[in-house]
Design an enzyme around this catalytic site. Sequence first.
Site, mmCIF file in Angstrom:
data_model
loop_
_atom_site.group_PDB
_atom_site.id
_atom_site.type_symbol
_atom_site.label_atom_id
_atom_site.label_comp_id
_atom_site.label_asym_id
_atom_site.label_seq_id
_atom_site.Cartn_x
_atom_site.Cartn_y
_atom_site.Cartn_z
ATOM 1 N N TYR A 48 0.843 -1.189 0.000
ATOM 2 C CA TYR A 48 0.000 0.000 0.000
ATOM 3 C C TYR A 48 0.877 1.238 0.000
ATOM 4 C CZ TYR A 48 -5.003 -0.138 -0.040
ATOM 5 O OH TYR A 48 -6.287 -0.203 -0.460
ATOM 6 N N GLU A 50 -0.550 4.752 -0.477
ATOM 7 C CA GLU A 50 -1.377 5.952 -0.653
ATOM 8 C C GLU A 50 -0.548 7.209 -0.474
ATOM 9 O OE1 GLU A 50 -5.903 4.677 0.688
ATOM 10 O OE2 GLU A 50 -4.699 5.915 2.013
ATOM 11 N N ASP A 194 -6.371 14.077 -24.675
ATOM 12 C CA ASP A 194 -6.391 12.683 -24.233
ATOM 13 C C ASP A 194 -5.700 11.867 -25.320
ATOM 14 O OD1 ASP A 194 -6.987 10.036 -23.766
ATOM 15 O OD2 ASP A 194 -9.070 10.393 -23.192
ATOM 16 N N THR A 220 -3.674 6.411 -21.646
ATOM 17 C CA THR A 220 -3.492 5.053 -21.145
ATOM 18 C C THR A 220 -2.026 4.692 -21.362
ATOM 19 O OG1 THR A 220 -3.948 4.110 -23.309
ATOM 20 C CG2 THR A 220 -5.815 4.319 -21.819
ATOM 21 N N LYS A 223 -1.872 1.048 -24.856
ATOM 22 C CA LYS A 223 -2.231 1.041 -26.284
ATOM 23 C C LYS A 223 -0.943 1.151 -27.105
ATOM 24 C CE LYS A 223 -6.895 2.531 -25.101
ATOM 25 N NZ LYS A 223 -7.956 3.553 -25.212
ATOM 26 N N ARG A 229 -1.491 -2.329 -18.405
ATOM 27 C CA ARG A 229 -2.790 -1.675 -18.360
ATOM 28 C C ARG A 229 -2.752 -0.565 -17.311
ATOM 29 N NH1 ARG A 229 -7.301 -2.737 -20.859
ATOM 30 N NH2 ARG A 229 -6.024 -3.980 -22.252
HETATM 31 C C1 LIG Z 1 -8.968 3.896 -24.382
HETATM 32 C C2 LIG Z 1 -9.308 5.296 -24.121
HETATM 33 C C3 LIG Z 1 -9.541 5.771 -22.817
HETATM 34 C C4 LIG Z 1 -9.797 4.920 -21.613
HETATM 35 O O1 LIG Z 1 -9.004 3.960 -21.266
HETATM 36 P P1 LIG Z 1 -9.406 2.898 -20.138
HETATM 37 O O2 LIG Z 1 -8.037 2.555 -19.606
HETATM 38 O O3 LIG Z 1 -10.074 1.781 -20.861
HETATM 39 O O4 LIG Z 1 -10.260 3.537 -19.134
HETATM 40 C C5 LIG Z 1 -9.707 7.125 -22.629
HETATM 41 N N1 LIG Z 1 -9.681 7.969 -23.658
HETATM 42 C C6 LIG Z 1 -9.500 7.560 -24.919
HETATM 43 C C7 LIG Z 1 -9.467 8.574 -26.017
HETATM 44 C C8 LIG Z 1 -9.326 6.214 -25.203
HETATM 45 O O5 LIG Z 1 -9.191 5.802 -26.457
#
Ligand SMILES: *Cc1c(COP(=O)(O)O)cnc(C)c1O
Length: 405
Positions: A48, A50, A194, A220, A223, A229
Amino acid sequence: MNITDIEIENILENEQKRQRDSAVFIASENYASSSVRKYTSSILTNKYAEGYPGQRYYAGCEFADQAENLAIERGKKIFESEHINVQPHSGSQANMAAYISLLNPGDRILSLSLDHGGHLSHGHNVNFSGKIYEIHNYFLDEETEMLDFDSIQKIAEEIKPKLIICGFSAYSRVINFEKFRKIADSVNALMMADIAHIAGLIVAKQHPSPVNIADIITSTTHKTLRGPRGGIAIIKNSLSKKYDRGIFPAVQGGPIMNNVIAKAVAFKEASSEGFVQYSKDIITNSKLLCGFFKDKQLRIVSDDTENHLMLIDTRSVNLSGAEAEEKLNSVGIIVNKNAIPFDPNPPRITSGIRIGTPAITTRKISENDLLQIGELIFQTLTTSAKKSTYIKQEVNKIMNKLPLP
Ligand SMILES: *Cc1c(COP(=O)(O)O)cnc(C)c1O
């Protein structure tokens, strides 16, 4: 205790085989390296932590601090940023913390609509973001199917949003972050980018970076960045304290430290020459497939791709997106149905499929094999189910040659 859980082993064995034998074109998926996977399962899962390095709410955090500091240093280096938060559990939570820390409930957000390529967490009404904030959308141009900055400017002037979001889940073109900045400045809004999908391309300098342009950048890590993840956020100094409090204590408790250390590993991998080549190959492969489909008279949304993904309008082969996804899935080609701009079909049906090359490029597929799979995709979409056993064997043959990381 070291007990083998037979039921779990069976599931994983089947999943391993599925991942090995199928051609994965899900634009948001990738194969993490064996070291990322190894460190994801490390003993830091037990800890932990935090708070933030040096200011924890638990004792015994000296090595957790070292792990998080390393992730932070490496993250700042690859993104060339002044501040990074490596604790978000996911992209959605990175976004949630952005809104919580910068906005008040009911504030106005301007974002791309989901069916034009936006994300649930950008304000869709089934998502927390759409329930807590007042969401207004901009849309792609109906003709070009690309961002229409004049119309975004107009809507921004009408709406006067507190936050403008760019960065998408299904947009195949380069994003001009400077133009979003200009629009945000003209209406006194904050700007968020994002980069969940394109973070890897940005780090490898194969897509312009929003660092030093956007006020806040979320992503993220699993990807194109090819890490574990999870999520991250890059924030300009003046907002960084606010944002950090937005993650902890506002929306999360303890960070998943085993994932944090695996993020550090992924950042190191992403700073290598090999990763730059990998990112170039993602785009080369995407363009190669796109050209192939166009030659076959499939309609590509916006007629081209400049990044790791494209959308095919499946009406050009008389199928819905759902039908196309199902047909391809049955032969071991994994894509997802996806709404296309101005889609007449509902989200569960759609009129398109999204095809991305990050995962298959990690498998180091050759151009010949990729074109062969392109041909198999075309045949699957255009011929009867009779050929599907043959096609599935061909897909397996190609993918079996390519080792999993
Ligand atoms: C995949 C994605 C997310 C969210 O990712 P998670 O880890 O699945 O919550 C947020 N914004 C965009 C533009 C995405 O393509």
